[in-house]
Enzyme design. Structure first.
Site, PDB file in Angstrom:
ATOM      1  N   LYS A 241     124.873  43.834  -5.885  1.00 32.84           N
ATOM      2  CA  LYS A 241     124.196  44.078  -4.608  1.00 32.84           C
ATOM      3  C   LYS A 241     122.767  43.568  -4.684  1.00 32.84           C
ATOM      4  O   LYS A 241     122.235  43.285  -5.761  1.00 32.84           O
ATOM      5  CB  LYS A 241     124.214  45.571  -4.280  1.00 32.84           C
ATOM      6  CG  LYS A 241     123.533  46.462  -5.307  1.00 32.84           C
ATOM      7  CD  LYS A 241     123.648  47.916  -4.933  1.00 32.84           C
ATOM      8  CE  LYS A 241     122.952  48.800  -5.981  1.00 32.84           C
ATOM      9  NZ  LYS A 241     122.952  50.219  -5.599  1.00 32.84           N
TER      10      LYS A 241
ATOM     11  N   ARG B 209     123.400  62.167  -1.623  1.00 35.80           N
ATOM     12  CA  ARG B 209     123.048  60.989  -0.838  1.00 35.80           C
ATOM     13  C   ARG B 209     124.225  60.654   0.066  1.00 35.80           C
ATOM     14  O   ARG B 209     124.138  60.796   1.272  1.00 35.80           O
ATOM     15  CB  ARG B 209     122.698  59.817  -1.771  1.00 35.80           C
ATOM     16  CG  ARG B 209     122.271  58.562  -1.060  1.00 35.80           C
ATOM     17  CD  ARG B 209     121.785  57.501  -2.045  1.00 35.80           C
ATOM     18  NE  ARG B 209     122.795  57.145  -3.042  1.00 35.80           N
ATOM     19  CZ  ARG B 209     122.583  56.286  -4.028  1.00 35.80           C
ATOM     20  NH1 ARG B 209     121.398  55.711  -4.165  1.00 35.80           N
ATOM     21  NH2 ARG B 209     123.539  55.996  -4.888  1.00 35.80           N
TER      22      ARG B 209
ATOM     23  N   TYR C 296      90.572  37.584   0.065  1.00 35.18           N
ATOM     24  CA  TYR C 296      90.382  38.331   1.306  1.00 35.18           C
ATOM     25  C   TYR C 296      89.598  39.623   1.063  1.00 35.18           C
ATOM     26  O   TYR C 296      89.854  40.350   0.100  1.00 35.18           O
ATOM     27  CB  TYR C 296      91.733  38.690   1.922  1.00 35.18           C
ATOM     28  CG  TYR C 296      92.431  37.538   2.607  1.00 35.18           C
ATOM     29  CD1 TYR C 296      91.894  36.977   3.761  1.00 35.18           C
ATOM     30  CD2 TYR C 296      93.620  37.015   2.107  1.00 35.18           C
ATOM     31  CE1 TYR C 296      92.526  35.917   4.399  1.00 35.18           C
ATOM     32  CE2 TYR C 296      94.271  35.961   2.732  1.00 35.18           C
ATOM     33  CZ  TYR C 296      93.705  35.418   3.882  1.00 35.18           C
ATOM     34  OH  TYR C 296      94.337  34.378   4.509  1.00 35.18           O
TER      35      TYR C 296
ATOM     36  N   MET D 221      99.222  35.972   0.616  1.00 34.48           N
ATOM     37  CA  MET D 221     100.610  35.775   1.008  1.00 34.48           C
ATOM     38  C   MET D 221     101.304  34.737   0.123  1.00 34.48           C
ATOM     39  O   MET D 221     102.439  34.940  -0.314  1.00 34.48           O
ATOM     40  CB  MET D 221     100.711  35.346   2.468  1.00 34.48           C
ATOM     41  CG  MET D 221     102.148  35.084   2.918  1.00 34.48           C
ATOM     42  SD  MET D 221     102.303  34.591   4.638  1.00 34.48           S
ATOM     43  CE  MET D 221     102.128  36.162   5.458  1.00 34.48           C
TER      44      MET D 221
END
Length: 824
Positions: free
Chosen positions: A491, A589, A718, A767
C-alpha cells in the site's frame, strides 16, 4: 560449452539414475525454477535449505521444459519422459559434479577470497588480462556453496585461465569450496567485519579462508594486513607467497601514492626495479584492488610499460542493472557497462522478470573481445534472445552485423555499425509500452542512448536496492516455520518505493499474498501484469464491480460493507466471492468486535454459496512496545477465541494472521498460518533485534544546483528564519517539500551528506529547494551528489529528528521523484 551425458553425471554425483535415457546430454545446471535457459539440456538440482525445498519446484521446472532432475526424494509424480538421479544430498552432489569437471582441466586457476574487493579484483583482472588469456570467471558474485559449483561448470576447452571467488560465513565451508575450485594461485584481498558472527575471532576467520589455498602453488596478499600476514606465516601450507605493502618490506614495495580529483599515481619498487602505474580512481578500496591486480600481472611477467597502459584504461565495474521509467510508458533496464555471454544471460533473465509489459526489446552491442569461436558465440546469443521471446532486437557493432543471418525468428531486427549510426535514427523507433534492455560493452557508449530513452525528470531520485529487498525477505522467512505463509504490504506506493516494481520482485521471491489500501492501487498492479492474490484493505462499496473485474479480494470489516457485498454478489449471480474478515481485538480502528459475531455468523451461514472466506485476521496495537506486551497477549487470546467461533460455524479451512513485521520478531510463536511484512521489507526494524541482519533498501539522492558565498548578517530563505553569523558558503539542493522533504528538517534541524560529510540545513525548506551550510566542507562543486537518507543518515534517525515515524517519511516521497531500481 560444457556437456556430459546423464549417465556420466550420475557417476560424478555418486547417485543412481532411477528413470530416463542415460545418453541424454546436459549442458546447463539450475537451482532456480524461475531462471531456466535451454530447458531441454538443463539439469535441475532440488536443493533443500532452511526456508525452501527445491523438490517443491520440480513441477514448475517440468512445465518450463526441464526433463532432468537431481533429487534426494523422488517426487510423487514421476513423468515418464523425465530423468531422475537420486542422491543423498543434492548440494553435495552438485559440488561433486563440479569437482570432477574442474579436474578435467589443467589450466591455471586463480582463487580470490577476503572480506572486500573479491568481485572488483576478479573483473579488473578479466579486463587487464583479456589480451593474454581466454578467461572464464565467476559470474556476478557467485561465491557461495551453491554459486561456486555453478561458476566452475562454465570452464570449457577454449579457456586457458580461470578466476573464481570464494566467500564463507562460518567454519567448515571453505574446505568444501577448496576441493571444487582447487586454485593454483590465490589472492587474499583483506579482512573485515563481514560475517564476524560466524567465527570466534578474526584470526579464526583468516584461518578458515586460508584453507582455500592449502593446495595452491602461490598466494598474493598485502603484508600491511597484520592478521593475514601472521596467519600465513603460522600456516603449514606448502604455497609460496608474493606480497605488497606500504608500511613493511615486501616483494612489491609501495613508495608513494599521489591522488588528485580524477586519478591516482602509484610508485613502487619490484625487486630492484622502480615502476609505477596510473589508475582512473582515487578511493582507497580501488587503490588496494588495483595493487593486487598489479602484483599478479608482474607475476605473469607482463611488461611494466604494458601494465601502465592497461591500468590507465581500467573501467569501473558495473555490478548492477538499473531499472527506470522510460518514454511512452516504457521501462528501461540499463546495463551498459559490459557485454559478455554470462552477463547477457543475467540481463536477459532480469528482463524476463519484468511483467509490466508484454513486449520486450533489447539494444545490444558486440560482445567484448574474446578468443571464443565468434560464430558459435553469436549463435548462443541469438538462441538466448529467441528463448526469452524478445520481439525487438537493435544490434550495434560490426560483429553483430556480420552475423545477421543467425538472428532469424525475432519479429523486429535492426543492425547498425556504430552507436552514432543508431543515435541518428533512434527517433524513428516507436517504442511504446515495452520493457527495453540496454546491454552494451563500455566502448559503445550506450549511456547516450539511455539519455534519449529515459523519461525526463528533475535531479532528485530514490534508489531502490532490489537485492536488499530479496535479502530482507530471506531474513524474515528464516524466522518463520516452513508452513507459514507471507503477505507483503504494498500500500501507499509500496511505502514510497514503487508498487508494481516491488510487487514484481515479491512474486519472484515466492510471496503468497499482497495487500493494498485501496482498489485503485490493486488495479494499477493488475494493469502492470501482477498476478499474485491481492487483498484490498479499504474497499469502496461503489467500486465493487472493479473488485470483480480485476480479481481483487476485499477486506470486510463491518456489517454494512458485508451486506452491500452480498447484494452485489446476488445481483451478479456470483458464487464464492473471496473475502477477508477483519476482527477488532483491541486496535479499535476497523473490524468486527466479539459482540458483532452474533450478527455476522448467521449472515455468513445464509450466504455460504455467495462468499468464501480466504482469511480472518486482526492487528496488534502495541506489538512494538515491550511494556504493553500483556495487552498484545490479550489481543492474541481474543483473536484465537473469535477465530474458533468462526471455525465452528464455517466448515471449510481459511487462513488466519495477526502478526506484522514487528510481531514476527517479538511474537515468534504466534505465526499461525500467515504473517504480514511491511516496513521490515525495507530494512527498518523498530525492535532493534534485526538491525545487523537487515539491509538498507531506499536511498534518497539529489544534486547541488548552485553554490554561493553569503556575507555575515544576511538572511537565507523565506522569512529570513536564518541569519548568517559569519561569511557562509551555501549549497542549494534540488529537493524541497513538494518532493516530500519534511519542513521540520529546516533551520539546522536536519542534515544531508556531501562527500560523506554532514551539511546542515540553513533557513526554511522551500517547495523545490533546500539550502545547506557547506562552509566547512572542501572540494564541493555544483552538480555534486547529495544524500538525504540511506545508510546514513538512516530513515529512523531522521524520523527521530522530525518527531515522527519512518512510515511517514517514506510515504511522503512524491511521485515526481524518479525511482531508480537496481540489482547486482
Amino acid at each position: 560449452m560444457t556437456s556430459y551425458s546423464i549417465n556420466e553425471i550420475a557417476q560424478f554425483a555418486n547417485g543412481s539414475l532411477i528413470q530416463g535415457d542415460g545418453n541424454t546430454i546436459i549442458s546447463n545446471l539450475a537451482i532456480d525454477s524461475r531462471k531456466i535457459i535451454n530447458a531441454s539440456q538443463t539439469l535441475f538440482f532440488a536443493i533443500k535449505t532452511s526456508h525452501a525445498n527445491g523438490h517443491d519446484y520440480i513441477k514448475n521446472c517440468y512445465e518450463a521444459g526441464v526433463r532432468s532432475f537431481v533429487v534426494s526424494d523422488l517426487p510423487p509424480e514421476m513423468h515418464q519422459d523425465a530423468h531422475f538421479i537420486k542422491v543423498t544430498d543434492t548440494l553435495v552432489a552438485m559440488q561433486d559434479i563440479a569437482r570432477v569437471h574442474r579436474n578435467n582441466f589443467t589450466i591455471p586457476i586463480i582463487g580470490i577470497t577476503g572480506s572486500n574487493g573479491k568481485t572488483i579484483i576478479k573483473e579488473w583482472l578479466a579486463q587487464l588480462l583479456l589480451e593474454d588469456f581466454n578467461i572464464v570467471r565467476t559470474p556476478k558474485s557467485y561465491n557461495s556453496q551453491v554459486g561456486v559449483p555453478l561458476s566452475i561448470w562454465q570452464i570449457s576447452k577454449e579457456n586457458d585461465l580461470g578466476i573464481f571467488e570464494a566467500g564463507i560465513s562460518q567454519v567448515g565451508e571453505m574446505e568444501k569450496l577448496q576441493t571444487v575450485i582447487d586454485p593454483s594461485i590465490g589472492i587474499f584481498t583483506n579482512i573485515g567485519q563481514a560475517h564476524d558472527e560466524g567465527f570466534m575471532d578474526r584470526a579464526e576467520k583468516v584461518q578458515e579462508k586460508l584453507k582455500l589455498f592449502k593446495q595452491s602453488e602461490l598466494v598474493l596478499y598485502c603484508k600491511d594486513h597484520t592478521i593475514i600476514h601472521n596467519e600465513i606465516v603460522k600456516s603449514r601450507y606448502p604455497f609460496k607467497t608474493l606480497s605488497w605493502a606500504k608500511e613493511h618490506s615486501a616483494d612489491l614495495k609501495i613508495q608513494d601514492i599521489k591522488t588528485d580529483h580524477i586519478q591516482t599515481i602509484i610508485n613502487a619498487t619490484f625487486g630492484k626495479q622502480s615502476i609505477s602505474i596510473q589508475i582512473p580512481f582515487t578511493d582507497e578500496g580501488s587503490i588496494e584492488n588495483a595493487i593486487h591486480c598489479w602484483l599478479l600481472m608482474l607475476h605473469f611477467k607482463v611488461n611494466p610499460s604494458e601494465i601502465q597502459k592497461r591500468m590507465q584504461r581500467l573501467a569501473p565495474v558495473g555490478m548492477r542493472l538499473e531499472l527506470v521509467d522510460a518514454i511512452n510508458n516504457c521501462t528501461l533496464i540499463n546495463d551498459s557497462y559490459n557485454s559478455d555471454l554470462e552477463s547477457i544471460k543475467v540481463a536477459l533473465d532480469f528482463l524476463n522478470q519484468q511483467n509490466r509489459h508484454q513486449k520486450k526489446a533489447i539494444i545490444l552491442s558486440d560482445v567484448q573481445k574474446s578468443r571464443e569461436d565468434e560464430r558459435d558465440l553469436y549463435q548462443q546469443i541469438a538462441a538466448l534472445i529467441r528463448e526469452q521471446k524478445v520481439y525487438r532486437l537493435i544490434a550495434v557493432g560490426e560483429q553483430l552485423s556480420s552475423y545477421k543471418e543467425l538472428f532469424g525468428g525475432i519479429e523486429k531486427v535492426s543492425f547498425y555499425a556504430t552507436t552514432k549510426d543508431l543515435l541518428a535514427e533512434i527517433n524513428e523507433f516507436t517504442f511504446r509500452d515495452e520493457a527495453i534492455l540496454l546491454k552494451g560493452a563500455r566502448r559503445f557508449r550506450f549511456e547516450e542512448v539511455g539519455k534519449l530513452l529515459e523519461q525526463k525528470t528533475h535531479n532528485t531520485y530514490l534508489e531502490v536496492d532490489l537485492n536488499a529487498i530479496s535479502h530482507n525477505i530471506k531474513v524474515y522467512k528464516s524466522l518463520l516455520k516452513p508452513s507459514t505463509r507471507m503477505m507483503v504490504m504494498v500500500k501507499a506506493f509500496s511505502y514510497g518505493s514503487g508498487s508494481y516494481e516491488i510487487a514484481n520482485l515479491l512474486k519472484f521471491n515466492n510471496i503468497d499474498y499482497l495487500a493494498v489500501a485501496y482498489i485503485d492501487e490493486g488495479i494499477e498492479l493488475r494493469n502492470a501484469g501482477v498476478t499474485l492474490p491481492i487483498m484490498v484493505m479499504n474497499p469502496v462499496v461503489s467500486s465493487l464491480e472493479k473488485l470483480l473485474q480485476y480479481n481483487l479480494e476485499p477486506e470486510i470489516y463491518s456489517m454494512s460493507t458485508f451486506k452491500e457485498l452480498l447484494r452485489f454478489a446476488k445481483g451478479k449471480q456470483i458464487n464464492n466471492f473471496p473475502i477477508h474478515l477483519k476482527l477488532d481485538t483491541g486496535m479499535h480502528r476497523l473490524g468486527f468486535s466479539r459482540e458483532d459475531l452474533s450478527y455476522l455468523m448467521p449472515e455468513l451461514n445464509k450466504s455460504k454459496e455467495l462468499v468464501k472466506i480466504k482469511s480472518v485476521f486482526s492487528h496488534l496495537a502495541t506489538s512494538d512496545n515491550d511494556g504493553q506486551r500483556k495487552y498484545s497477549e490479550k489481543q492474541i487470546a481474543l483473536f484465537a477465541e473469535m477465530v474458533n467461533k468462526i471455525k465452528a460455524s464455517i466448515k471449510y479451512p481459511f487462513i488466519t494472521h495477526i502478526l506484522n513485521s514487528v510481531g514476527i520478531v517479538n511474537f515468534p510463536d504466534i505465526q499461525i498460518d500467515m504473517v504480514r511484512l511491511g516496513l521490515g521489507l525495507y530494512g527498518i526494524d523498530i525492535t532493534g533485534k534485526l538491525k545487523t541482519k537487515l539491509q538498507n533498501v531506499s536511498t534518497l539522492k539529489s544534486t547541488i544546483a548552485q553554490i554561493k558565498t553569503v556575507n555575515k548578517d544576511e538572511g537565507v530563505g523565506y522569512g529570513r528564519s536564518a541569519v548568517t553569523k559569519k561569511e557562509t558558503k551555501i549549497a542549494t539542493v534540488n529537493i524541497g517539500y513538494a518532493d516530500g522533504l519534511d519542513r521540520r528538517f529546516g533551520n539546522g534541524n536536519g542534515y544531508m551528506l556531501i562527500n560523506s560529510k554532514k551539511a546542515f540545513t540553513i533557513g526554511n525548506i522551500c517547495m523545490d529547494m533546500t539550502m545547506l551550510d557547506i562552509t566547512d566542507i572542501t572540494d564541493v562543486s555544483e552538480g555534486d551528489e547529495v544524500i538525504i537518507f540511506g545508510q546514513q543518515p538512516n530513515i529512523e534517525e531522521l524520523a527521530d529528528i522530525a518527531g515522527t515515524i519512518p512510515y511517514e517519511l517514506l510515504t511522503n516521497i512524491s511521485r515526481r521523484v524518479k525511482r531508480v531500481y537496481f540489482q547486482e
